[in-house]
Design a protein around this motif. Structure first.
Motif, PDB file in Angstrom:
ATOM      1  N   GLN A  21      43.529   0.404-107.783  1.00 41.33           N
ATOM      2  CA  GLN A  21      43.834  -0.095-106.438  1.00 41.33           C
ATOM      3  C   GLN A  21      44.032  -1.603-106.447  1.00 41.33           C
ATOM      4  OE1 GLN A  21      40.728   0.591-103.525  1.00 41.33           O
ATOM      5  NE2 GLN A  21      42.172   0.417-101.830  1.00 41.33           N
ATOM      6  N   GLU A  22      43.154  -2.333-107.123  1.00 39.23           N
ATOM      7  CA  GLU A  22      43.270  -3.799-107.208  1.00 39.23           C
ATOM      8  C   GLU A  22      44.604  -4.212-107.842  1.00 39.23           C
ATOM      9  OE1 GLU A  22      41.294  -6.452-106.109  1.00 39.23           O
ATOM     10  OE2 GLU A  22      40.431  -4.797-104.964  1.00 39.23           O
ATOM     11  N   HIS A  23      44.997  -3.501-108.880  1.00 37.16           N
ATOM     12  CA  HIS A  23      46.221  -3.851-109.617  1.00 37.16           C
ATOM     13  C   HIS A  23      47.490  -3.509-108.827  1.00 37.16           C
ATOM     14  CE1 HIS A  23      47.965  -5.192-113.407  1.00 37.16           C
ATOM     15  NE2 HIS A  23      48.845  -4.216-113.309  1.00 37.16           N
ATOM     16  N   PHE A  24      47.443  -2.415-108.044  1.00 40.29           N
ATOM     17  CA  PHE A  24      48.644  -1.931-107.365  1.00 40.29           C
ATOM     18  C   PHE A  24      48.793  -2.420-105.930  1.00 40.29           C
ATOM     19  CE2 PHE A  24      48.885   0.651-111.034  1.00 40.29           C
ATOM     20  CZ  PHE A  24      50.207   1.046-111.138  1.00 40.29           C
ATOM     21  N   LYS A  25      47.760  -3.051-105.352  1.00 45.07           N
ATOM     22  CA  LYS A  25      47.853  -3.455-103.946  1.00 45.07           C
ATOM     23  C   LYS A  25      48.848  -4.583-103.710  1.00 45.07           C
ATOM     24  CE  LYS A  25      43.905  -6.625-103.797  1.00 45.07           C
ATOM     25  NZ  LYS A  25      42.539  -6.790-103.317  1.00 45.07           N
ATOM     26  N   LYS A  26      49.274  -5.262-104.785  1.00 41.40           N
ATOM     27  CA  LYS A  26      50.256  -6.333-104.607  1.00 41.40           C
ATOM     28  C   LYS A  26      51.606  -5.805-104.129  1.00 41.40           C
ATOM     29  CE  LYS A  26      49.580  -7.183-109.013  1.00 41.40           C
ATOM     30  NZ  LYS A  26      49.500  -7.561-110.390  1.00 41.40           N
ATOM     31  N   ILE A  29      50.134  -1.425 -99.157  1.00 42.16           N
ATOM     32  CA  ILE A  29      48.850  -0.799 -98.817  1.00 42.16           C
ATOM     33  C   ILE A  29      48.810   0.601 -99.413  1.00 42.16           C
ATOM     34  CG2 ILE A  29      47.375  -0.003 -96.919  1.00 42.16           C
ATOM     35  CD1 ILE A  29      48.811  -2.216 -95.201  1.00 42.16           C
ATOM     36  N   ILE A  30      47.744   0.878-100.145  1.00 45.62           N
ATOM     37  CA  ILE A  30      47.579   2.199-100.746  1.00 45.62           C
ATOM     38  C   ILE A  30      46.996   3.134 -99.695  1.00 45.62           C
ATOM     39  CG2 ILE A  30      46.317   3.482-102.526  1.00 45.62           C
ATOM     40  CD1 ILE A  30      46.702   0.890-104.266  1.00 45.62           C
ATOM     41  N   ALA A  31      47.578   4.320 -99.583  1.00 43.91           N
ATOM     42  CA  ALA A  31      47.134   5.313 -98.598  1.00 43.91           C
ATOM     43  C   ALA A  31      45.699   5.736 -98.903  1.00 43.91           C
ATOM     44  CB  ALA A  31      48.064   6.516 -98.618  1.00 43.91           C
ATOM     45  N   THR A  32      45.003   6.201 -97.869  1.00 43.31           N
ATOM     46  CA  THR A  32      43.644   6.705 -98.053  1.00 43.31           C
ATOM     47  C   THR A  32      43.564   8.145 -97.565  1.00 43.31           C
ATOM     48  OG1 THR A  32      43.030   5.751 -95.919  1.00 43.31           O
ATOM     49  CG2 THR A  32      42.486   4.457 -97.871  1.00 43.31           C
ATOM     50  N   ASP A  33      42.595   8.888 -98.132  1.00 40.92           N
ATOM     51  CA  ASP A  33      42.398  10.269 -97.671  1.00 40.92           C
ATOM     52  C   ASP A  33      41.499  10.254 -96.436  1.00 40.92           C
ATOM     53  OD1 ASP A  33      39.789   9.961 -98.605  1.00 40.92           O
ATOM     54  OD2 ASP A  33      40.119  11.139-100.421  1.00 40.92           O
ATOM     55  N   ILE A  34      41.136  11.428 -95.941  1.00 43.14           N
ATOM     56  CA  ILE A  34      40.356  11.534 -94.699  1.00 43.14           C
ATOM     57  C   ILE A  34      39.032  10.786 -94.806  1.00 43.14           C
ATOM     58  CG2 ILE A  34      39.451  13.167 -92.973  1.00 43.14           C
ATOM     59  CD1 ILE A  34      41.190  15.309 -94.439  1.00 43.14           C
ATOM     60  N   SER A  35      38.437  10.783 -95.998  1.00 40.05           N
ATOM     61  CA  SER A  35      37.133  10.128 -96.176  1.00 40.05           C
ATOM     62  C   SER A  35      37.255   8.630 -96.457  1.00 40.05           C
ATOM     63  CB  SER A  35      36.355  10.811 -97.294  1.00 40.05           C
ATOM     64  OG  SER A  35      37.060  10.734 -98.502  1.00 40.05           O
ATOM     65  N   GLY A  36      38.500   8.101 -96.473  1.00 37.72           N
ATOM     66  CA  GLY A  36      38.693   6.670 -96.657  1.00 37.72           C
ATOM     67  C   GLY A  36      38.856   6.224 -98.104  1.00 37.72           C
ATOM     68  N   THR A  57      49.498   6.614-104.402  1.00 35.30           N
ATOM     69  CA  THR A  57      50.208   6.917-103.161  1.00 35.30           C
ATOM     70  C   THR A  57      50.083   5.743-102.196  1.00 35.30           C
ATOM     71  OG1 THR A  57      49.755   9.264-103.442  1.00 35.30           O
ATOM     72  CG2 THR A  57      50.410   8.549-101.239  1.00 35.30           C
ATOM     73  N   TYR A  58      51.225   5.204-101.815  1.00 35.38           N
ATOM     74  CA  TYR A  58      51.268   4.108-100.845  1.00 35.38           C
ATOM     75  C   TYR A  58      51.400   4.657 -99.431  1.00 35.38           C
ATOM     76  CZ  TYR A  58      51.781   0.656-104.552  1.00 35.38           C
ATOM     77  OH  TYR A  58      51.546  -0.142-105.625  1.00 35.38           O
ATOM     78  N   MET A  59      51.107   3.816 -98.445  1.00 36.27           N
ATOM     79  CA  MET A  59      51.276   4.222 -97.042  1.00 36.27           C
ATOM     80  C   MET A  59      52.757   4.293 -96.675  1.00 36.27           C
ATOM     81  SD  MET A  59      48.182   2.456 -94.904  1.00 36.27           S
ATOM     82  CE  MET A  59      48.673   3.199 -93.357  1.00 36.27           C
ATOM     83  N   LYS A  60      53.576   3.429 -97.294  1.00 30.39           N
ATOM     84  CA  LYS A  60      55.002   3.379 -96.945  1.00 30.39           C
ATOM     85  C   LYS A  60      55.869   3.552 -98.189  1.00 30.39           C
ATOM     86  CE  LYS A  60      54.401   0.478 -92.918  1.00 30.39           C
ATOM     87  NZ  LYS A  60      54.727  -0.751 -92.233  1.00 30.39           N
ATOM     88  N   VAL A  61      56.980   4.259 -98.035  1.00 30.02           N
ATOM     89  CA  VAL A  61      57.901   4.479 -99.155  1.00 30.02           C
ATOM     90  C   VAL A  61      58.502   3.163 -99.649  1.00 30.02           C
ATOM     91  CG1 VAL A  61      58.475   6.863 -98.543  1.00 30.02           C
ATOM     92  CG2 VAL A  61      59.858   5.006 -97.623  1.00 30.02           C
ATOM     93  N   GLU A  62      58.558   2.145 -98.776  1.00 28.07           N
ATOM     94  CA  GLU A  62      59.124   0.849 -99.172  1.00 28.07           C
ATOM     95  C   GLU A  62      58.315   0.178-100.289  1.00 28.07           C
ATOM     96  OE1 GLU A  62      60.518   1.913 -95.180  1.00 28.07           O
ATOM     97  OE2 GLU A  62      58.484   1.693 -95.943  1.00 28.07           O
ATOM     98  N   SER A  63      57.062   0.594-100.464  1.00 32.16           N
ATOM     99  CA  SER A  63      56.212   0.015-101.511  1.00 32.16           C
ATOM    100  C   SER A  63      56.591   0.495-102.910  1.00 32.16           C
ATOM    101  CB  SER A  63      54.744   0.338-101.239  1.00 32.16           C
ATOM    102  OG  SER A  63      54.320  -0.259-100.037  1.00 32.16           O
TER     103      SER A  63
END
Length: 109
Positions: A21-26, A29-36, A57-63
Motif C-alpha cells: 500500500q505504501e509503495h502503490f499509493k503514489k 487511493i487504494i480501494a478498501t473492503d467492507i472492514s476497511g 485494486t485502486y478506487m478509480k480506473v484512472e490510477s
C-alpha cells in the motif's frame, strides 16, 4: 474493459499488504473492503507460500496508467524490482456454472 486492478510481479516472499500500500499509493487511493482493509491480494501457492505476485485494486480506473507509469520497474525493496501491468482476468474452465439456490429461497404457495 476498464478495470481498477493492476497485476504485480516481483514482490519479496515476505512482503506485507501495508508495504505494498505504501509503495502503490503514489498512483492513487487504494480501494478498501467492507472492514476497511486495503484491497491488495498476495497470491500464494497450494502450501500457502507467497509466490511473489499479486493484485492491487485502486478506487478509480484512472490510477491504473499512473501505477504503470510511476511504479513499474521500481524497487519495493533493494533488489526487488516490480513489474506492473493492467490486470486481465480469464475465466477458468469452459462453462459458466450458475449458482444453485438454497431450499430456503424457494417460495411455497
Amino acid at each position: 474493459e476498464n478495470t481498477p486492478h493492476v497485476y504485480v510481479q516481483g514482490f519479496p516472499k515476505d512482503v506485507t499488504a501495508k508495504e505494498i500500500q505504501e509503495h502503490f499509493k503514489k498512483a492513487g487511493i487504494i480501494a478498501t473492503d467492507i472492514s476497511g482493509r486495503p484491497r491488495i491480494k498476495i497470491y500464494k501457492d497450494k502450501q500457502g507460500t507467497p509466490k511473489g505476485d499479486g493484485l492491487v485494486t485502486y478506487m478509480k480506473v484512472e490510477s491504473v496508467p499512473l501505477a504503470i507509469q510511476f511504479v513499474d520497474q521500481t524497487e519495493i525493496r533493494p533488489g526487488f524490482k516490480l513489474t506492473v501491468q493492467k490486470a486481465e482476468f480469464q475465466q477458468k474452465g469452459e462453462k459458466f456454472i450458475e449458482k444453485k439456490h438454497k431450499k430456503a429461497d424457494i417460495k411455497f404457495k
